[in-house]
Design an enzyme around this catalytic site. Sequence first.
Site, PDB file in Angstrom:
ATOM      1  N   GLU A 259       3.385   7.632   5.976  1.00  0.00           N
ATOM      2  CA  GLU A 259       2.320   8.387   5.296  1.00  0.00           C
ATOM      3  C   GLU A 259       1.817   7.635   4.078  1.00  0.00           C
ATOM      4  O   GLU A 259       0.614   7.566   3.838  1.00  0.00           O
ATOM      5  CB  GLU A 259       2.821   9.772   4.888  1.00  0.00           C
ATOM      6  CG  GLU A 259       2.766  10.795   5.991  1.00  0.00           C
ATOM      7  CD  GLU A 259       1.349  11.075   6.465  1.00  0.00           C
ATOM      8  OE1 GLU A 259       0.503  11.508   5.649  1.00  0.00           O
ATOM      9  OE2 GLU A 259       1.086  10.843   7.654  1.00  0.00           O
TER      10      GLU A 259
ATOM     11  N   HIS B  71      -0.219   4.356   7.954  1.00  0.00           N
ATOM     12  CA  HIS B  71      -0.042   3.570   9.184  1.00  0.00           C
ATOM     13  C   HIS B  71       1.155   4.179   9.923  1.00  0.00           C
ATOM     14  O   HIS B  71       2.261   4.174   9.402  1.00  0.00           O
ATOM     15  CB  HIS B  71       0.200   2.108   8.832  1.00  0.00           C
ATOM     16  CG  HIS B  71       0.136   1.202  10.012  1.00  0.00           C
ATOM     17  ND1 HIS B  71      -0.947   1.151  10.864  1.00  0.00           N
ATOM     18  CD2 HIS B  71       1.021   0.295  10.480  1.00  0.00           C
ATOM     19  CE1 HIS B  71      -0.723   0.253  11.798  1.00  0.00           C
ATOM     20  NE2 HIS B  71       0.470  -0.278  11.592  1.00  0.00           N
ATOM     21  N   HIS B  72       0.922   4.703  11.099  1.00  0.00           N
ATOM     22  CA  HIS B  72       1.922   5.540  11.752  1.00  0.00           C
ATOM     23  C   HIS B  72       2.459   4.919  13.036  1.00  0.00           C
ATOM     24  O   HIS B  72       1.677   4.618  13.943  1.00  0.00           O
ATOM     25  CB  HIS B  72       1.323   6.920  12.026  1.00  0.00           C
ATOM     26  CG  HIS B  72       0.802   7.546  10.771  1.00  0.00           C
ATOM     27  ND1 HIS B  72      -0.521   7.418  10.381  1.00  0.00           N
ATOM     28  CD2 HIS B  72       1.419   8.232   9.798  1.00  0.00           C
ATOM     29  CE1 HIS B  72      -0.683   8.041   9.224  1.00  0.00           C
ATOM     30  NE2 HIS B  72       0.474   8.538   8.845  1.00  0.00           N
TER      31      HIS B  72
ATOM     32  N   HIS C 106      -3.790   0.106  16.424  1.00  0.00           N
ATOM     33  CA  HIS C 106      -4.561   0.457  17.612  1.00  0.00           C
ATOM     34  C   HIS C 106      -6.047   0.117  17.482  1.00  0.00           C
ATOM     35  O   HIS C 106      -6.652  -0.366  18.435  1.00  0.00           O
ATOM     36  CB  HIS C 106      -4.357   1.935  17.959  1.00  0.00           C
ATOM     37  CG  HIS C 106      -2.927   2.257  18.230  1.00  0.00           C
ATOM     38  ND1 HIS C 106      -2.267   1.819  19.358  1.00  0.00           N
ATOM     39  CD2 HIS C 106      -2.006   2.943  17.513  1.00  0.00           C
ATOM     40  CE1 HIS C 106      -1.017   2.235  19.336  1.00  0.00           C
ATOM     41  NE2 HIS C 106      -0.828   2.922  18.217  1.00  0.00           N
ATOM     42  N   GLU C 107      -6.622   0.342  16.295  1.00  0.00           N
ATOM     43  CA  GLU C 107      -8.045   0.049  16.145  1.00  0.00           C
ATOM     44  C   GLU C 107      -8.345  -1.452  16.202  1.00  0.00           C
ATOM     45  O   GLU C 107      -9.475  -1.852  16.439  1.00  0.00           O
ATOM     46  CB  GLU C 107      -8.637   0.680  14.874  1.00  0.00           C
ATOM     47  CG  GLU C 107      -7.958   0.301  13.590  1.00  0.00           C
ATOM     48  CD  GLU C 107      -6.801   1.208  13.193  1.00  0.00           C
ATOM     49  OE1 GLU C 107      -6.237   0.965  12.120  1.00  0.00           O
ATOM     50  OE2 GLU C 107      -6.445   2.129  13.938  1.00  0.00           O
TER      51      GLU C 107
ATOM     52  N   ASP D 254       1.389  -3.937  10.465  1.00  0.00           N
ATOM     53  CA  ASP D 254       2.572  -3.680  11.272  1.00  0.00           C
ATOM     54  C   ASP D 254       3.784  -4.442  10.745  1.00  0.00           C
ATOM     55  O   ASP D 254       4.877  -3.886  10.650  1.00  0.00           O
ATOM     56  CB  ASP D 254       2.304  -4.055  12.738  1.00  0.00           C
ATOM     57  CG  ASP D 254       1.108  -3.314  13.279  1.00  0.00           C
ATOM     58  OD1 ASP D 254       1.128  -2.073  13.283  1.00  0.00           O
ATOM     59  OD2 ASP D 254       0.132  -3.974  13.666  1.00  0.00           O
TER      60      ASP D 254
END
Length: 91
Positions: free
Chosen positions: A49, A53-54, A71-72, A80
């Site tokens: 949070e 970035h989850h 992902h985007e 990451d």
Amino acid sequence: MLIEKTEAEKQLATFPGWEVSEGEIEKKFLFPSFLEAITFVNKVSTEAEKAQHHPDIDIRYSKVKISLATHEEGGVTEKDIKLARIIDNLT
């Protein structure tokens, strides 16, 4: 910006257990109990949070698998790698 597989492996070399595969990085964590696994996941969620970035998280009793990808962007990025380092420091 996407990071090539070899560069991601190089950056993660000091964090044993992280693997680069199919456009993501992942690591499996093993804990003595379910409660300790959940405690770890709660710590990860707090840091995720903060970073906005989850990760994908798979919990199976005392085993936790964390998978990270942006992902985007369609693969592994510095976001990451940075979160992987933070997660490793939670154990």
